[in-house]
Design a protein around this motif. Structure first.
Motif, PDB file in Angstrom:
ATOM      1  N   GLU A 157       1.132  -0.945  -0.205  1.00  0.00           N
ATOM      2  CA  GLU A 157       0.167   0.142  -0.054  1.00  0.00           C
ATOM      3  C   GLU A 157       0.989   1.523  -0.292  1.00  0.00           C
ATOM      4  OE1 GLU A 157      -1.424  -3.850   1.312  1.00  0.00           O
ATOM      5  OE2 GLU A 157      -1.257  -1.810   3.295  1.00  0.00           O
TER       6      GLU A 157
ATOM      7  N   THR B 139       0.552   5.194   1.074  1.00  0.00           N
ATOM      8  CA  THR B 139      -0.715   6.525   0.604  1.00  0.00           C
ATOM      9  C   THR B 139       0.100   7.073   1.073  1.00  0.00           C
ATOM     10  OG1 THR B 139      -0.029   5.566   3.423  1.00  0.00           O
ATOM     11  CG2 THR B 139      -2.163   4.933   1.942  1.00  0.00           C
TER      12      THR B 139
ATOM     13  N   VAL C 166     -13.396  12.018  -2.328  1.00  0.00           N
ATOM     14  CA  VAL C 166     -14.490  10.845  -1.982  1.00  0.00           C
ATOM     15  C   VAL C 166     -15.878  10.447  -0.882  1.00  0.00           C
ATOM     16  CG1 VAL C 166     -14.391   8.147  -1.257  1.00  0.00           C
ATOM     17  CG2 VAL C 166     -13.313   8.737  -3.382  1.00  0.00           C
TER      18      VAL C 166
ATOM     19  N   ARG D 297     -13.597  10.672   7.189  1.00  0.00           N
ATOM     20  CA  ARG D 297     -12.730  10.864   6.739  1.00  0.00           C
ATOM     21  C   ARG D 297     -12.166  10.027   5.972  1.00  0.00           C
ATOM     22  NH1 ARG D 297      -7.395  10.599   8.422  1.00  0.00           N
ATOM     23  NH2 ARG D 297      -5.591  11.636   7.769  1.00  0.00           N
ATOM     24  N   VAL D 298     -12.014   9.937   4.544  1.00  0.00           N
ATOM     25  CA  VAL D 298     -11.065   8.735   3.325  1.00  0.00           C
ATOM     26  C   VAL D 298     -10.111   9.885   2.711  1.00  0.00           C
ATOM     27  CG1 VAL D 298     -11.692   8.325   1.255  1.00  0.00           C
ATOM     28  CG2 VAL D 298     -13.716   9.039   2.703  1.00  0.00           C
ATOM     29  N   ARG D 299      -9.189   8.840   2.851  1.00  0.00           N
ATOM     30  CA  ARG D 299      -8.301   9.046   2.554  1.00  0.00           C
ATOM     31  C   ARG D 299      -7.765   7.547   1.229  1.00  0.00           C
ATOM     32  NH1 ARG D 299      -5.106  13.419   3.881  1.00  0.00           N
ATOM     33  NH2 ARG D 299      -2.826  12.103   3.781  1.00  0.00           N
ATOM     34  N   VAL D 300      -7.449   8.333   0.038  1.00  0.00           N
ATOM     35  CA  VAL D 300      -7.049   7.273  -1.037  1.00  0.00           C
ATOM     36  C   VAL D 300      -5.763   6.926  -1.250  1.00  0.00           C
ATOM     37  CG1 VAL D 300      -7.644   7.017  -3.561  1.00  0.00           C
ATOM     38  CG2 VAL D 300      -9.446   7.975  -1.994  1.00  0.00           C
ATOM     39  N   GLY D 301      -5.422   5.304  -1.576  1.00  0.00           N
ATOM     40  CA  GLY D 301      -3.820   5.520  -1.928  1.00  0.00           C
ATOM     41  C   GLY D 301      -3.850   4.294  -3.236  1.00  0.00           C
ATOM     42  N   LYS D 302      -3.032   3.815  -3.089  1.00  0.00           N
ATOM     43  CA  LYS D 302      -2.894   3.196  -3.895  1.00  0.00           C
ATOM     44  C   LYS D 302      -2.328   1.012  -4.088  1.00  0.00           C
ATOM     45  CE  LYS D 302       0.961   6.001  -5.728  1.00  0.00           C
ATOM     46  NZ  LYS D 302       1.883   6.146  -6.214  1.00  0.00           N
ATOM     47  N   TYR D 303      -2.933   0.683  -4.235  1.00  0.00           N
ATOM     48  CA  TYR D 303      -2.564  -0.611  -3.711  1.00  0.00           C
ATOM     49  C   TYR D 303      -1.794  -1.956  -5.325  1.00  0.00           C
ATOM     50  CZ  TYR D 303      -3.654  -5.807  -2.573  1.00  0.00           C
ATOM     51  OH  TYR D 303      -4.277  -7.033  -1.927  1.00  0.00           O
ATOM     52  N   LEU D 304      -1.348  -2.058  -4.667  1.00  0.00           N
ATOM     53  CA  LEU D 304      -0.437  -3.304  -5.969  1.00  0.00           C
ATOM     54  C   LEU D 304      -0.145  -4.461  -5.316  1.00  0.00           C
ATOM     55  CD1 LEU D 304       1.428   0.135  -5.749  1.00  0.00           C
ATOM     56  CD2 LEU D 304       2.275  -1.485  -7.783  1.00  0.00           C
TER      57      LEU D 304
ATOM     58  N   ARG E 200      -0.099  -6.146 -10.100  1.00  0.00           N
ATOM     59  CA  ARG E 200      -1.616  -6.151  -9.711  1.00  0.00           C
ATOM     60  C   ARG E 200      -1.890  -5.090  -9.661  1.00  0.00           C
ATOM     61  NH1 ARG E 200      -4.667  -7.993 -14.372  1.00  0.00           N
ATOM     62  NH2 ARG E 200      -6.749  -8.455 -12.599  1.00  0.00           N
ATOM     63  N   VAL E 201      -2.135  -3.203 -10.084  1.00  0.00           N
ATOM     64  CA  VAL E 201      -2.913  -2.541  -9.857  1.00  0.00           C
ATOM     65  C   VAL E 201      -4.409  -1.730  -8.809  1.00  0.00           C
ATOM     66  CG1 VAL E 201      -2.537  -0.200  -9.347  1.00  0.00           C
ATOM     67  CG2 VAL E 201      -0.991  -1.163 -10.661  1.00  0.00           C
ATOM     68  N   GLY E 202      -4.054  -2.067  -7.536  1.00  0.00           N
ATOM     69  CA  GLY E 202      -5.657  -1.008  -7.448  1.00  0.00           C
ATOM     70  C   GLY E 202      -5.699   0.097  -6.767  1.00  0.00           C
TER      71      GLY E 202
ATOM     72  N   TYR F  41      -6.661   1.969  -2.654  1.00  0.00           N
ATOM     73  CA  TYR F  41      -6.885   1.476  -0.919  1.00  0.00           C
ATOM     74  C   TYR F  41      -7.412   2.923  -0.120  1.00  0.00           C
ATOM     75  CZ  TYR F  41      -4.464   1.504   3.196  1.00  0.00           C
ATOM     76  OH  TYR F  41      -4.208   1.529   4.800  1.00  0.00           O
ATOM     77  N   LEU F  42      -8.199   2.436   0.589  1.00  0.00           N
ATOM     78  CA  LEU F  42      -9.211   3.397   0.588  1.00  0.00           C
ATOM     79  C   LEU F  42      -9.130   3.271   2.051  1.00  0.00           C
ATOM     80  CD1 LEU F  42     -10.950   3.196  -1.854  1.00  0.00           C
ATOM     81  CD2 LEU F  42     -11.931   4.643  -1.191  1.00  0.00           C
ATOM     82  N   GLU F  43      -8.933   4.732   2.796  1.00  0.00           N
ATOM     83  CA  GLU F  43      -8.801   4.458   4.242  1.00  0.00           C
ATOM     84  C   GLU F  43     -10.008   5.242   4.901  1.00  0.00           C
ATOM     85  OE1 GLU F  43      -4.652   4.453   6.112  1.00  0.00           O
ATOM     86  OE2 GLU F  43      -5.448   6.415   6.566  1.00  0.00           O
ATOM     87  N   VAL F  44     -10.969   4.885   5.310  1.00  0.00           N
ATOM     88  CA  VAL F  44     -12.639   5.400   5.797  1.00  0.00           C
ATOM     89  C   VAL F  44     -12.626   5.841   7.364  1.00  0.00           C
ATOM     90  CG1 VAL F  44     -14.968   5.783   5.713  1.00  0.00           C
ATOM     91  CG2 VAL F  44     -13.712   4.719   3.489  1.00  0.00           C
ATOM     92  N   GLU F  45     -12.476   6.147   7.539  1.00  0.00           N
ATOM     93  CA  GLU F  45     -12.731   6.337   8.906  1.00  0.00           C
ATOM     94  C   GLU F  45     -14.344   6.652   9.006  1.00  0.00           C
ATOM     95  OE1 GLU F  45      -9.685   9.496  10.344  1.00  0.00           O
ATOM     96  OE2 GLU F  45     -10.261   9.321  11.501  1.00  0.00           O
TER      97      GLU F  45
END
Lengths: 80, 80
Positions: free
Chosen positions: A2, A4, A17, A31-38, B33-35, B37-41
């Motif tokens: 991840e 972030t 979002v 609160r939302v934070r967006v990142g990349k997942y690989l 593979r890329v996706g 990632y979200l952190e949702v509080e």
């Protein structure tokens, strides 16, 4: 893996979002934070070498250390 | 929360990262593979309600169920 944005870095995509979710009725969202997942599949003789490779790639290419953090977990996949 | 393309869906972003890594000398890399990632509080009275909210948001808004899968973990954060 991840990747972030660091906490202190503004995340406009996350804010977008967050606002969308809120305006769609999800008032519980704070609160939302967006990142990349690989997912990276690689060949390595052992976990140590796999970790070394992943950290090297993450630091040099897959994240921007000035504004991003990364974390990862390793999972063994047996060769067919 | 991780949102990933289903296995059978072509991932051009993943292929691009894979080719870049290989051409930069990481021959050990087999597949990327890329996706997202979200952190949702969010505020919820208990884990069940938190899970219900997250699944609802994931299915309806944060992923495209036709081509994507999602997974998530819950973590309790105490209110200050």
């Amino acid at each position: 893996m991840e990747v972030t944005l660091k906490k202190e870095v503004h995340d406009p995509q996350g804010s977008a979002v967050e606002n969308s979710l809120k305006s769609l009725g999800y008032e519980a969202v704070q609160r939302v934070r967006v990142g990349k997942y690989l997912e990276v599949e690689l060949e390595a003789p052992d976990q140590n070498e796999a970790a070394r490779l992943v950290e090297d790639m993450s630091r040099r290419l897959l994240s921007n250390p000035v504004i991003e953090d990364y974390s990862y977990t390793l999972e063994e996949v047996r060769r067919q």
